[in-house]
Structures are given as structure tokens and as C-alpha cells.
Design a protein around this motif. Structure first.
Motif, PDB file in Angstrom:
ATOM      1  N   ARG A   1       2.652   1.808 -14.644  1.00 55.46           N
ATOM      2  CA  ARG A   1       3.227   1.951 -13.318  1.00 55.46           C
ATOM      3  C   ARG A   1       4.751   1.014 -13.644  1.00 55.46           C
ATOM      4  O   ARG A   1       4.592   0.022 -14.195  1.00 55.46           O
ATOM      5  CB  ARG A   1       2.457   1.350 -12.278  1.00 55.46           C
TER       6      ARG A   1
ATOM      7  N   THR B   1       0.916  -1.107  -0.034  1.00 53.82           N
ATOM      8  CA  THR B   1       0.010   0.006  -0.118  1.00 53.82           C
ATOM      9  C   THR B   1       0.935   1.306  -0.062  1.00 53.82           C
ATOM     10  O   THR B   1       0.435   2.411  -0.508  1.00 53.82           O
ATOM     11  CB  THR B   1      -0.907   0.271   1.243  1.00 53.82           C
ATOM     12  N   ASN B   2       2.056   1.251   0.618  1.00 55.33           N
ATOM     13  CA  ASN B   2       2.794   2.569   0.719  1.00 55.33           C
ATOM     14  C   ASN B   2       4.218   2.292  -0.088  1.00 55.33           C
ATOM     15  O   ASN B   2       4.662   1.015  -0.261  1.00 55.33           O
ATOM     16  CB  ASN B   2       3.018   2.807   2.258  1.00 55.33           C
TER      17      ASN B   2
ATOM     18  N   GLU C   1       7.025   8.403   2.932  1.00 54.66           N
ATOM     19  CA  GLU C   1       6.238   7.300   2.725  1.00 54.66           C
ATOM     20  C   GLU C   1       5.049   7.990   2.071  1.00 54.66           C
ATOM     21  O   GLU C   1       4.280   8.864   2.721  1.00 54.66           O
ATOM     22  CB  GLU C   1       6.099   6.488   3.876  1.00 54.66           C
ATOM     23  N   VAL C   2       4.525   7.267   1.245  1.00 53.39           N
ATOM     24  CA  VAL C   2       3.317   7.746   0.495  1.00 53.39           C
ATOM     25  C   VAL C   2       2.711   6.514  -0.289  1.00 53.39           C
ATOM     26  O   VAL C   2       3.225   5.581  -0.346  1.00 53.39           O
ATOM     27  CB  VAL C   2       3.695   8.688  -0.674  1.00 53.39           C
ATOM     28  N   PRO C   3       1.169   6.678  -0.440  1.00 60.01           N
ATOM     29  CA  PRO C   3       0.709   5.314  -1.142  1.00 60.01           C
ATOM     30  C   PRO C   3       1.096   5.158  -2.474  1.00 60.01           C
ATOM     31  O   PRO C   3       1.875   5.893  -3.232  1.00 60.01           O
ATOM     32  CB  PRO C   3      -0.564   5.857  -1.347  1.00 60.01           C
ATOM     33  N   VAL C   4       1.337   4.009  -3.003  1.00 58.82           N
ATOM     34  CA  VAL C   4       1.658   3.300  -4.257  1.00 58.82           C
ATOM     35  C   VAL C   4       0.621   3.728  -5.367  1.00 58.82           C
ATOM     36  O   VAL C   4      -0.517   3.591  -5.091  1.00 58.82           O
ATOM     37  CB  VAL C   4       1.764   2.017  -4.206  1.00 58.82           C
ATOM     38  N   PRO C   5       1.143   4.607  -6.270  1.00 61.56           N
ATOM     39  CA  PRO C   5       0.142   4.971  -7.301  1.00 61.56           C
ATOM     40  C   PRO C   5      -0.489   3.830  -8.236  1.00 61.56           C
ATOM     41  O   PRO C   5       0.026   2.858  -8.297  1.00 61.56           O
ATOM     42  CB  PRO C   5       1.039   5.972  -8.125  1.00 61.56           C
ATOM     43  N   GLU C   6      -1.467   4.178  -8.701  1.00 57.76           N
ATOM     44  CA  GLU C   6      -2.295   3.298  -9.424  1.00 57.76           C
ATOM     45  C   GLU C   6      -2.196   3.986 -10.988  1.00 57.76           C
ATOM     46  O   GLU C   6      -2.103   4.946 -11.265  1.00 57.76           O
ATOM     47  CB  GLU C   6      -3.650   2.997  -8.971  1.00 57.76           C
TER      48      GLU C   6
END
Length: 309
Positions: free
Chosen positions: A30, A2-3, A18-23
Motif C-alpha cells: 500500500r 478508515t476512509n 470517499e471510500v475505505p482505505v484499501p489493505e
């Protein structure tokens, strides 16, 4: 998953967050990042000076990293790639909150090309920003085979590509670099060499009667380089905010890089066939990005620094 980790700037130094994994959305991919180049423009992004150049709004933070080499791990609808493809790409937009210096990055498919086969990711990551900038600057200069081009900063990352690509186009190149770089730039294809300590206009005009047909000013010399261009010639700046008076009927312009998958694919082909040299000065992990920025700012590098997640 998720991150992920990503580097951001805007306050003076790169910060690992730390950030959310992009879609990936439609017509996007990606990329799991294997390597991300560090460019001088990253220093400006990290310092938060983009607004001063008039190229971005004043924001609290910006994503860092323009160059990426890695593996496609998610494909949006309509994107002509497959999971597992080895690719290179350019994150050209300036205001994105997360860019290429991260564990993952999402790019438009139009900004991505398949990586040159057999080339390590750290080397492939040096292609997009510098290679496309050089390609597009030469297009803008608009010269024909046999005409003379002045390249300042010819031993640098962009300058080296400029010399090589210009020579491949049949242009006669006058290269300006440090006195110890003559062998390097001649090996890249320069016909003439002028040390950067010389009187530039006088030295160039002694080699090319009347002055060169065009100059790409990668070293930001400005008026001294413009004076080496013939009347009615072309002067191309690569630095935002640099504006010179078009003296003697010269065409004074600037080029700011853009993503172009077709040009990127052609650059990869030239690398594969051994016609374009890749130079990596050193590699760093993401958590050592501040060290990489400091080393780049100190100058004197021959080749790019690369972050390897």
C-alpha cells in the motif's frame, strides 16, 4: 484511519468520493500517494469510453490514475519492500474501482520500483505510464543500433521518452513535432526533425532513403506515418482500436502498456544519472482534478499534469 479520498470516472468528468482505505494483500504494497500523473488515457476513463475501445467492460464507474509516486506504508506477505520506502508504480488494470489518484493505492509489488533518489515526487510520478509505454514500444519495434526510427508526437510526454530512450539505444531518430519544438526534440537526441505540417512521408524519405526502419506513432497520424516506413518495416501504434492494413509487407502492431518492475527500476536509474528528462507542466490538488482534465484536453502541454493529494 478508515476512509480516504479517491477520484473515479465513467460519467464524463472526474468525481472525488470517499471510500475505505484499501489493505495490502500477499505480494502487494500500500502506497501513501504523494503525486499521481494525469494522462490522456485518464480522459477516456473519465468519459466512460473504455468499452468503445474494447479494452474494458461497460461499468458505472472506474478508478482514475495510472501513475503514482509515494511512500510504502503497508507491506503484504512476500513483498520485497519496507514501510517508508519511496517508490513509483503503475496501476495498469483498467477496471479497478480505486486507482492511483487517491490518498492511498494498493499495487502488486511487481508493478512497483524504488523511486529515483533526489527527485521530487511530482516529477517521479511522470515516469511509469509514459516511460514504460515508450520502453515497450521500442522493444516491439525491434531495431538494432544505427537503424532509423520515426517518432510522431515527439515533443509530448510519451514522444519525449521515445526519442531519449531510442537515442540511448543508438537509434537514429526522425522526430515529428510542432515547428517550435525542434530545439527541444533535438536536445532529447533526435538526429532529424520534420514539422508536423509537412508532407510526412515525402519529408522523411528525403532524409532516410527508402523510408525509416520503424515508426512509433505516438501522435496517432496513421497512414501518413505508415507511408514513411520502408517496405517490410515495423509500425507501432499506441492507441487502442487503431488498426491499419500492413501495406508493403510492413509489420503493423499495437502496444498497450504493462507493469514491469525491472523496466521501471531501469527508468528510475536513467533519471538518477541524468540521462532521462522529466517534465511537469503543472500540479493540482485532488479536488481540482476536473480543471486538470480540462487543461489536458485543451492540448499544447509540454510535460505532464500531476495531482498532489
Amino acid at each position: 484511519m478508515t476512509n480516504m479520498r479517491a477520484l473515479i470516472g465513467g460519467s464524463g468528468a472526474p468525481q472525488l468520493v470517499e471510500v475505505p482505505v484499501p489493505e495490502a494483500g500477499p505480494l502487494q504494497v500500500r502506497i501513501k500517494v504523494s503525486a499521481a500523473g494525469v494522462n490522456p488515457f485518464d480522459l477516456a476513463v473519465a468519459a466512460g469510453t473504455l468499452a468503445q475501445y474494447g479494452v474494458a467492460r461497460q461499468l458505472d464507474s472506474y478508478g482514475l490514475g495510472f501513475d503514482v509516486a509515494g511512500t510504502v506504508d503497508q507491506v503484504g506477505a512476500g513483498a520485497a519492500f519496507e514501510v517508508g520506502d519511496e517508490v513509483i508504480g503503475l496501476a495498469a488494470r483498467l477496471e479497478l474501482p480505486v486507482k492511483a489518484q487517491a490518498d492511498y493505492v494498493v499495487l502488486d509489488a511487481s508493478a512497483v520500483a524504488r523511486a529515483p533518489r533526489g527527485v521530487p515526487a511530482a516529477e517521479a510520478a511522470t515516469i511509469p505510464l509514459n516511460g514504460l509505454t515508450a520502453w515497450q514500444a521500442l522493444d516491439r519495434a525491434g531495431l538494432s543500433q544505427g537503424q532509423a526510427l520515426l517518432v510522431t508526437g515527439a515533443a509530448g510526454a510519451v514522444g519525449g521518452y521515445l526519442v531519449e530512450l531510442a537515442a540511448l539505444r543508438g537509434l537514429r531518430v526522425v522526430a515529428v513535432a510542432g515547428p517550435g519544438d525542434e530545439e527541444l526534440v533535438r536536445g532529447l537526441g533526435a538526429e532529424w526533425f520534420v514539422p508536423r505540417s509537412a508532407d510526412l512521408a515525402a519529408s522523411v524519405r528525403a532524409l532516410v532513403a527508402g523510408g525509416v526502419d520503424a515508426c512509433v506513432d505516438a501522435a496517432v497520424i496513421g497512414l501518413g506515418a505508415l507511408d514513411a516506413v520502408r517496405d517490410g518495416g515495423t509500425f507501432v501504434s499506441l492507441t487502442p482500436g487503431v488498426s491499419l492494413v500492413p501495406l508493403r509487407g510492413t509489420d503493423v502492431t499495437s502496444v498497450f502498456f504493462r507493469a514491469d518492475a525491472a523496466q521501471l527500476a531501469e527508468l528510475a536509474r536513467l533519471v538518477e544519472t541524468g540521462r532521462l528528462m522529466l517534465r511537469v507542466a503543472d500540479t493540482y490538488p485532488l479536488e481540482k482534478a476536473a480543471d486538470a482534465h480540462a487543461r489536458l484536453a485543451s492540448g499544447g502541454l509540454r510535460g505532464r499534469l500531476v495531482l498532489v493529494p
